[in-house]
Structure formats: C-alpha cells, structure tokens
Design a protein around this motif. Structure first.
Motif, PDB file in Angstrom:
ATOM      1  N   SER A   1       0.835  -1.196   0.000  1.00 46.74           N
ATOM      2  CA  SER A   1       0.000   0.000   0.000  1.00 46.74           C
ATOM      3  C   SER A   1       0.875   1.254   0.000  1.00 46.74           C
ATOM      4  N   PRO A   2       0.708   2.156  -0.977  1.00 43.31           N
ATOM      5  CA  PRO A   2       1.488   3.402  -0.972  1.00 43.31           C
ATOM      6  C   PRO A   2       1.296   4.204   0.315  1.00 43.31           C
ATOM      7  N   MET A   3       0.071   4.198   0.854  1.00 44.78           N
ATOM      8  CA  MET A   3      -0.176   4.936   2.084  1.00 44.78           C
ATOM      9  C   MET A   3       0.531   4.293   3.263  1.00 44.78           C
ATOM     10  N   ALA A   4       0.609   2.982   3.270  1.00 44.16           N
ATOM     11  CA  ALA A   4       1.319   2.288   4.344  1.00 44.16           C
ATOM     12  C   ALA A   4       2.804   2.615   4.296  1.00 44.16           C
TER      13      ALA A   4
ATOM     14  N   LEU B   1      -7.683   4.663   2.113  1.00 41.84           N
ATOM     15  CA  LEU B   1      -6.911   5.877   1.866  1.00 41.84           C
ATOM     16  C   LEU B   1      -6.274   5.851   0.479  1.00 41.84           C
ATOM     17  N   ASP B   2      -5.765   4.696   0.072  1.00 37.62           N
ATOM     18  CA  ASP B   2      -5.171   4.582  -1.263  1.00 37.62           C
ATOM     19  C   ASP B   2      -6.200   4.883  -2.351  1.00 37.62           C
ATOM     20  N   ALA B   3      -7.453   4.492  -2.100  1.00 36.13           N
ATOM     21  CA  ALA B   3      -8.512   4.699  -3.090  1.00 36.13           C
ATOM     22  C   ALA B   3      -8.861   6.170  -3.262  1.00 36.13           C
TER      23      ALA B   3
ATOM     24  N   LEU C   1      -9.483   4.725   9.913  1.00 43.64           N
ATOM     25  CA  LEU C   1      -8.141   5.034  10.402  1.00 43.64           C
ATOM     26  C   LEU C   1      -8.164   5.338  11.894  1.00 43.64           C
ATOM     27  N   ALA C   2      -9.167   6.073  12.342  1.00 44.20           N
ATOM     28  CA  ALA C   2      -9.276   6.382  13.772  1.00 44.20           C
ATOM     29  C   ALA C   2      -9.405   5.109  14.600  1.00 44.20           C
ATOM     30  N   GLY C   3     -10.078   4.105  14.039  1.00 45.43           N
ATOM     31  CA  GLY C   3     -10.246   2.846  14.755  1.00 45.43           C
ATOM     32  C   GLY C   3      -8.967   2.036  14.884  1.00 45.43           C
ATOM     33  N   CYS C   4      -7.936   2.421  14.129  1.00 46.37           N
ATOM     34  CA  CYS C   4      -6.653   1.701  14.181  1.00 46.37           C
ATOM     35  C   CYS C   4      -5.664   2.323  15.157  1.00 46.37           C
ATOM     36  N   ILE C   5      -5.951   3.540  15.618  1.00 46.59           N
ATOM     37  CA  ILE C   5      -4.974   4.273  16.429  1.00 46.59           C
ATOM     38  C   ILE C   5      -5.299   4.078  17.906  1.00 46.59           C
TER      39      ILE C   5
ATOM     40  N   PRO D   1      -5.268  15.583  -1.957  1.00 46.21           N
ATOM     41  CA  PRO D   1      -6.194  16.409  -1.172  1.00 46.21           C
ATOM     42  C   PRO D   1      -7.208  15.601  -0.361  1.00 46.21           C
ATOM     43  N   ALA D   2      -7.812  14.575  -0.950  1.00 47.54           N
ATOM     44  CA  ALA D   2      -8.804  13.777  -0.222  1.00 47.54           C
ATOM     45  C   ALA D   2      -8.151  12.982   0.901  1.00 47.54           C
ATOM     46  N   GLN D   3      -6.939  12.505   0.685  1.00 50.68           N
ATOM     47  CA  GLN D   3      -6.232  11.774   1.742  1.00 50.68           C
ATOM     48  C   GLN D   3      -5.897  12.706   2.905  1.00 50.68           C
ATOM     49  N   ALA D   4      -5.446  13.909   2.583  1.00 49.13           N
ATOM     50  CA  ALA D   4      -5.134  14.880   3.637  1.00 49.13           C
ATOM     51  C   ALA D   4      -6.378  15.210   4.450  1.00 49.13           C
ATOM     52  N   GLU D   5      -7.509  15.362   3.777  1.00 52.28           N
ATOM     53  CA  GLU D   5      -8.756  15.650   4.483  1.00 52.28           C
ATOM     54  C   GLU D   5      -9.156  14.479   5.377  1.00 52.28           C
ATOM     55  N   ALA D   6      -8.927  13.258   4.908  1.00 55.50           N
ATOM     56  CA  ALA D   6      -9.240  12.087   5.728  1.00 55.50           C
ATOM     57  C   ALA D   6      -8.395  12.067   6.995  1.00 55.50           C
ATOM     58  N   VAL D   7      -7.121  12.425   6.889  1.00 54.83           N
ATOM     59  CA  VAL D   7      -6.249  12.454   8.069  1.00 54.83           C
ATOM     60  C   VAL D   7      -6.703  13.559   9.025  1.00 54.83           C
TER      61      VAL D   7
END
Length: 251
Positions: A133-136, A182-184, A202-206, A233-239
C-alpha cells in the motif's frame, strides 16, 4: 636543524610545525644572519612530546596545558581524564555495535526505512505485507522519522503504541482496510463521501496511548501541514478528520 629536518626527524609535516608555532605550543628559534631559523635538540624534544600527546587523543588546548609551566593540570590528571573519556566512547561503541547486530540478525532483514530501533524493525517485519500500500509506505516513513525526532520517553511510547495497534491479526487486518480506503482516495476530491469512511477506519486503528492528550491532536500543526502537502487532497482531508475524531474522543 632547518624546519624540514626537524619535521622529518620527529615524523610530522613542516605545516604542523608552523601551526604549533602559531598556537604557541612550540617556541620559535631565533633567525640566524642568513634569515633561516635554526632548530636545536630542545625543539625536537618538545615537538616529539606534542606528537605523542596528540596521538593519545589530546586536543591542542590540552597539550598546551600539559606543556605550560603554570599548567592548571598535571600530565597524570589530563591522561586520567582522557582515559575515562575513551572508556565512555568504548562503551558507547559496544552498545552501538550490539544494536547493529540485532538489526542485521533480525528476521526479515533491515527495513527499507532503516536503520530504526530493533523494536520498530520487528514491527515492520511483522507487517511487511502492508508495504504493498502506498499509504502504508508513507506511514512507515513517518513513524521512522518520528522515532528519530522524538525525545526518548515519547519515542518509547510511540513504538509501544504502534506495537499495540498492530499486535494482533485482527488489528493488522483493520490497518490494511484503512490503508486501502486511503489509497482509493488518490484521485478524489476532499468532499468525496469516502473520505469520512476512511477517517473512521483510520481512527479505529490508532490506540489511545499514541495521543494521550487532546492538545497533541492539532490538525493544523506545522509538521502535519507538511505531511498533508505530501498527500492527495482527499487523503489529507481524511487524516484531518481522523485527528478531529480522536480529539473529540479524548475530551
């Protein structure tokens, strides 16, 4: 003796002799009528002593103290301090070599983000399949960076929390799902409905221990802004939404 002969006898360069003159370590002889300096046995003795002291590891300022008539420290005291300093360096080198050996012998080898601590290397080795995964991959790079930049106590807390987050097959599966979401989002807009789904996942993993204080979750922190710039941009908003979710949970 001329300067070249003196340097050759003692085994140093003429440049070193001139440098020692400049620092006041080696007295300069008077010039003869022909303009040349003539060095005597005393100069050779002092120069040889300078060479021996520097080879032991003394700095030139310490050499000056040893040679000075009004030295604040005698030679035994200076050499004792040098020996203690070398012992500390030796112990530090042994510790570093032991850590290197742990990394080199670790199952899975040294991670691409390495060198990292043995504990983090073990975590990365256990989740190597997530590197598809690029995000990983970005996440691992950030974790490796934080381990370097954080104070010791915070670093140990972070590594322990990452271990907790990935400490079971179920946790690893949840992380893989969050990374996939996130990759999607790579080509999506910040308003895409999938952003919220990715943020919740993602919040459920932290684990709570990673950010024990709500104040540590400022979505507009300077480092986070640089992190966002490296994301779509969408990934940044998700974070950002993930951090808001976590902050709300900690209040």
């Amino acid at each position: 003796m001329r300067i070249g002969e003196l340097a050759a006898v003692v085994g140093v360069t003429t440049r070193a002799v001139r440098h020692y003159h400049h620092l006041g370590l080696l007295p300069e002889p008077e010039r003869r009528a022909n303009g040349y300096r003539e060095y005597g046995l005393r100069h050779a003795v002092v120069l040889a002593r300078i060479r021996r002291l520097t080879e032991l590891g003394l700095g030139l300022a310490e050499v000056r103290d040893v040679l000075a008539d009004d030295a604040g420290k005698d030679l035994v005291e200076v050499l004792t301090e040098l020996d203690e300093d070398l012992a500390r360096q030796e112990a530090a080198l042994r510790e570093r070599r032991a850590r290197l050996r742990i990394l080199l012998d670790a199952e899975g080898g040294v991670p691409a983000e390495g060198p990292v601590s043995p504990e983090l290397a073990a975590l990365f080795a256990g989740t190597s399949h997530l590197s598809d995964s690029p995000m990983a991959v970005k996440d691992r790079e950030i974790i490796a960076f934080l381990e370097t930049a954080m104070p010791t106590e915070d670093r140990e807390r972070m590594v322990a929390s990452v271990g907790e987050a990935l400490g079971s097959p179920g946790a690893v599966a949840r992380a893989a799902e969050a990374y996939a979401l996130l990759d999607a989002l790579t080509g999506a807009e910040p308003g895409d409905p999938r952003v919220e789904e990715a943020a919740v996942a993602l919040a459920g993993c932290i684990p709570p221990g990673l950010f024990p204080e709500a104040g540590e979750l400022d979505p507009d922190d300077g480092f986070l802004r640089a992190f966002y710039d490296d994301l779509a941009p969408a990934q940044a908003e998700a974070v950002r939404r993930t951090l808001r979710i976590l902050a709300a949970e900690r209040r």
